[in-house]
Write a protein that holds these residues in place. Sequence first.
Motif, PDB file in Angstrom:
ATOM      1  N   ASN A 241       0.806  -1.209   0.000  1.00  0.00           N
ATOM      2  CA  ASN A 241       0.000   0.000   0.000  1.00  0.00           C
ATOM      3  C   ASN A 241       0.841   1.262   0.000  1.00  0.00           C
ATOM      4  O   ASN A 241       1.876   1.351   0.659  1.00  0.00           O
ATOM      5  N   LEU A 242       0.369   2.266  -0.733  1.00  0.00           N
ATOM      6  CA  LEU A 242       1.012   3.576  -0.751  1.00  0.00           C
ATOM      7  C   LEU A 242       0.573   4.398   0.458  1.00  0.00           C
ATOM      8  O   LEU A 242       1.368   5.133   1.038  1.00  0.00           O
ATOM      9  N   LEU A 243      -0.700   4.275   0.835  1.00  0.00           N
ATOM     10  CA  LEU A 243      -1.260   5.017   1.960  1.00  0.00           C
ATOM     11  C   LEU A 243      -1.726   4.046   3.036  1.00  0.00           C
ATOM     12  O   LEU A 243      -2.057   2.891   2.749  1.00  0.00           O
ATOM     13  N   GLN A 244      -1.781   4.530   4.267  1.00  0.00           N
ATOM     14  CA  GLN A 244      -2.268   3.701   5.368  1.00  0.00           C
ATOM     15  C   GLN A 244      -3.777   3.550   5.279  1.00  0.00           C
ATOM     16  O   GLN A 244      -4.498   4.521   5.160  1.00  0.00           O
ATOM     17  N   HIS A 245      -4.241   2.319   5.365  1.00  0.00           N
ATOM     18  CA  HIS A 245      -5.673   2.040   5.289  1.00  0.00           C
ATOM     19  C   HIS A 245      -6.277   1.775   6.659  1.00  0.00           C
ATOM     20  O   HIS A 245      -7.492   1.796   6.814  1.00  0.00           O
ATOM     21  N   SER A 246      -5.437   1.498   7.631  1.00  0.00           N
ATOM     22  CA  SER A 246      -5.874   1.254   8.995  1.00  0.00           C
ATOM     23  C   SER A 246      -4.652   1.335   9.895  1.00  0.00           C
ATOM     24  O   SER A 246      -3.545   0.961   9.466  1.00  0.00           O
ATOM     25  N   PRO A 247      -4.813   1.809  11.136  1.00  0.00           N
ATOM     26  CA  PRO A 247      -3.667   1.820  12.059  1.00  0.00           C
ATOM     27  C   PRO A 247      -3.075   0.434  12.277  1.00  0.00           C
ATOM     28  O   PRO A 247      -1.896   0.302  12.613  1.00  0.00           O
ATOM     29  N   LEU A 248      -3.888  -0.599  12.069  1.00  0.00           N
ATOM     30  CA  LEU A 248      -3.420  -1.969  12.282  1.00  0.00           C
ATOM     31  C   LEU A 248      -2.615  -2.495  11.096  1.00  0.00           C
ATOM     32  O   LEU A 248      -1.923  -3.498  11.204  1.00  0.00           O
ATOM     33  N   PHE A 249      -2.737  -1.839   9.950  1.00  0.00           N
ATOM     34  CA  PHE A 249      -2.066  -2.309   8.743  1.00  0.00           C
ATOM     35  C   PHE A 249      -1.097  -1.241   8.245  1.00  0.00           C
ATOM     36  O   PHE A 249      -1.307  -0.610   7.216  1.00  0.00           O
ATOM     37  N   ALA A 250      -0.075  -1.039   9.031  1.00  0.00           N
ATOM     38  CA  ALA A 250       0.950  -0.055   8.693  1.00  0.00           C
ATOM     39  C   ALA A 250       2.262  -0.792   8.427  1.00  0.00           C
ATOM     40  O   ALA A 250       2.595  -1.085   7.284  1.00  0.00           O
ATOM     41  N   TYR A 251       2.995  -1.140   9.481  1.00  0.00           N
ATOM     42  CA  TYR A 251       4.263  -1.837   9.287  1.00  0.00           C
ATOM     43  C   TYR A 251       4.035  -3.201   8.625  1.00  0.00           C
ATOM     44  O   TYR A 251       3.215  -4.000   9.067  1.00  0.00           O
ATOM     45  N   GLY A 252       4.761  -3.443   7.557  1.00  0.00           N
ATOM     46  CA  GLY A 252       4.590  -4.692   6.817  1.00  0.00           C
ATOM     47  C   GLY A 252       3.590  -4.587   5.692  1.00  0.00           C
ATOM     48  O   GLY A 252       3.527  -5.468   4.843  1.00  0.00           O
TER      49      GLY A 252
END
Length: 412
Positions: A241-252
């Motif tokens: 992902n280019l942008l964060q879609h959820s705080p839980l799906f950031a790193y990795g």
Amino acid sequence: MNRNLQKLLITLLLVGAIVAIAACGMRTNPSQGSKLPHRDTDPSLRVFIATDLHYISPHLTDNGEYFMRMIDNADAKAMHFSEEIIEGFVTAVINEKPDYLILSGDLSFNGEKASHEELAAKLARIEESGTEVLVISGNHDVYSETAASFSGSSYEFVDNVSATGFSRIYSDFGFEEAIARDEASLSYVYELSPSLRALVVDVNTRLELCYLREETLEWVHAQLEQAKEDGVKVIAVSHQNLLQHSPLFAYGYLIQGHGRLTQLYEEYGVLTNLSGHMHIQHISKSENGLVDIATSALSVSPYQYGILEFYDDGIDYHTEFTDFPHREEAVSFMRDRSLRTAVTRFPELSDDHQNFYADINVAYFAGRTDSIKWDTKLYNDLLENSSSSSYLESIYDDGLENQTEIYIELGQ
């Protein structure tokens, strides 16, 4: 347990996850646009986008005891219907005849050479029907240490592919006809029309997965500058992902270096970025209006793909389901997997609570949390009894919106 078996199980058996997602490290509330109004004119260009196919050759599994136990306890990819899903999708593309099909990574289950070769043969059928195909590698596709075949109660490792091997197998699907290629990665630029180019950015062919190399960033900058000089618009493609879609799906999940890449895309007016990787259907928008559309995994319910339709004043994105013989059974597989997770996590709560949790999970992956019949009491009870309440809260805080469609207006 021997070391190789441990490695395979760690990578593939994500037991106890909520329908766990394949993050980068695993090699070894958008402002939605309005729905496209009814028009009598056809779009100038039609592009299908699919991601995370995770195709496995039927020659590599007999759907036996080991394989089914692994799938049943893993991340809800319906791998036992892999051949059916991909054939159904190929048939849909051939029948619908879009101008282009873009596949944004994780084409294979775990990088098996045979899976790549057989998928490439299927893509050749699509091109023979008149649709051009573009591909990019994902974190499961190259240099995989867990490429394996499965028979009965056992498995054995099989040949994988290198980055060079990947580009050779899929040479006809973007690489050979690219107007520019990056020497530091498998990134390339493809001319979709005289006024539109696809900038395909790869961050998965080196040891550091998800990492945007400095050389590749400089190459991207040069390609955007060239497009500007040529008066050509650009859409971008990435696996992560280019942008964060959820705080839980950031790193990795986010491209390492995504901030600088986003700034470049905003500066040069990139129309949108197409990604996947999370297996969740979701649309995110930057503060400056850049849209990252993460299409959900074709291998996970509801087995959907995206459609981009280009008009003079905007781009319409929406999703469609893939049809295949055991579709109903495959959809139930996802629901049953979610319910089993709920029963395990909330054994003391009622069937209503467990089913509500399962409904939330299924709807979230489909990008249709707006369809949930929301029950505040059940939700609050789940939060009080969950050790991972942040997952539920992140879904609720996201706005319970339809994430399967957006209309992106084009500036003059």
